[in-house]
Design a protein around this motif. Structure first.
Motif, short mmCIF file in Angstrom:
data_model
loop_
_atom_site.label_atom_id
_atom_site.label_comp_id
_atom_site.label_asym_id
_atom_site.label_seq_id
_atom_site.Cartn_x
_atom_site.Cartn_y
_atom_site.Cartn_z
N TYR A 217 -66.55 61.33 74.00
CA TYR A 217 -67.77 61.04 73.28
C TYR A 217 -68.84 60.57 74.25
N SER A 218 -70.08 60.72 73.84
CA SER A 218 -71.21 60.38 74.70
C SER A 218 -71.57 58.90 74.58
N GLN B 42 -70.85 53.15 67.68
CA GLN B 42 -69.56 52.52 67.40
C GLN B 42 -69.54 51.06 67.84
N LEU C 253 -73.33 63.89 70.65
CA LEU C 253 -72.26 62.93 70.43
C LEU C 253 -71.07 63.18 71.35
N THR C 254 -71.03 64.29 72.04
CA THR C 254 -69.94 64.59 72.96
C THR C 254 -70.49 64.95 74.34
N ASP C 255 -69.70 64.64 75.34
CA ASP C 255 -70.08 64.96 76.72
C ASP C 255 -69.49 66.31 77.10
N TYR D 218 -70.69 65.72 63.16
CA TYR D 218 -70.52 65.23 64.52
C TYR D 218 -70.32 66.37 65.51
N TYR D 219 -69.57 67.37 65.08
CA TYR D 219 -69.34 68.49 65.99
C TYR D 219 -70.62 69.31 66.21
N CYS E 288 -65.54 56.79 76.12
CA CYS E 288 -66.75 57.60 76.21
C CYS E 288 -67.19 57.69 77.67
N TYR F 114 -72.89 58.00 71.10
CA TYR F 114 -71.86 57.74 70.09
C TYR F 114 -71.26 56.35 70.31
#
Length: 308
Positions: A156-157, A164, A148-150, A142-143, A223, A160
């Motif tokens: 989280y984006s 979920q 997956l991240t903003d 994930y990292y 997110c 992601y």
């Protein structure tokens, strides 16, 4: 050496001390010391070393693991093994009367029982490590996947959140539960960007995201949805509780004294929020469509109040 786990195992150390004290005291009470000429010091040293090593193993198990089922089973297995080793070691120094020779007969029994328990504990430990390794691999993946991240907010984006949300829909359908989703929109964010610039707009987004996180529970997921919008997934949460949470977030953001650049004058922002409850009957596209429609209606109502 990290000894932080020891405080969780005081009761196990007490049990070990009681076991050793009882065995030593009982054998000394019923046995008689052998003459020095009958002692086999070489054999005693070997058996004493093994007995000592089982204690060392117990110590390192207890400083390496938190309290729990696996730790308790490992302790039990090693302690039973230690009992056999200790009785065997004591035999080198004591001789028992004819009516107490049963001690010599049963001294080897605790060890195999302990080894069976340890084998089961080691299997559980292996399963535990496999689970931890899987979680670590997932976290690493994930990292590495920056989608997956903003970057701006650290949340989280939307991608992601989509994954979920689909998972939560499946869980709700299986367990016949419901969940809530909240949408938050920073009002007049475009005007703020035009007046103060995109850089200050990014800082405002980041600080708003932090305020949102501070108001959420551990099980909630926040997110960045799009531009100035945030989406929050609240598993197994009623509409009443989620509306209360939305009101708290609105109040917290409204009291965020945001300062542009070196200015000491605070710029207070306001957000619009809407909350809806869902079960497993809607797909994620339908959920997002309903949320966006609800947000449009909410903002239209707020704008009408502003004009009035």
């Amino acid at each position: 050496m990290n000894l932080s786990f020891l405080k969780f195992h005081r009761h196990l150390f007490f049990i070990l001390l009681v076991v050793i004290t009882t065995i030593v005291g009982f054998t000394a009470h019923i046995g008689e010391l052998k003459p020095i000429v009958d002692l086999d010091l070489f054999d005693a040293a070997g058996e004493g070393g093994i007995t000592l090593m089982t204690l060392v193993w117990i110590f390192f198990i207890l400083i390496s693991r938190p309290a729990g089922k696996v730790t308790t089973l490992l302790f039990m297995g090693l302690t039973l093994t230690h009992v056999s080793m200790l009785l065997d070691f004591i035999d080198e120094f004591y001789v028992y009367p004819d009516n107490n020779t049963w001690i010599t007969t049963i001294e080897s029994l605790p060890a195999p029982v302990g080894m069976v328990i340890m084998s089961f504990a080691l299997y559980l430990w292996h399963q535990e490590q496999m689970t931890i390794n899987t979680q670590l691999r997932n976290t690493e993946r994930y990292y590495r996947d920056h989608s997956l991240t903003d970057y701006i907010t650290g949340l989280y984006s939307a991608k992601y959140m989509k994954d979920q949300l689909q998972r939560e829909i499946s869980n709700a359908a299986i367990h016949q539960e419901s969940f809530s989703v909240m949408l938050i929109d920073i009002r007049k964010f475009d005007r703020f960007n035009r007046e103060y610039g995109d850089q200050q707009g990014d800082i405002l987004l980041r600080e708003t995201a932090q305020v949102i996180l501070m108001n959420l529970r551990d099980e909630d997921l926040a997110c960045r949805y799009a531009s100035d919008r945030f989406i929050i997934l609240m598993p197994n949460t009623s509409i009443q509780n989620s509306e209360t949470l939305a009101a708290q977030i609105e109040h917290s953001i409204a009291n965020l004294a945001f300062k542009v650049g070196k200015s000491t004058s605070a710029k207070y922002q306001h957000v619009a929020s809407c909350v809806m409850q869902f079960d497993g009957n809607d797909d994620y596209l339908t959920i997002l469509e309903k949320l966006n429609d609800r947000m449009l209606a909410t903002k239209h109502h707020l704008n009408s109040k502003d004009v009035a």
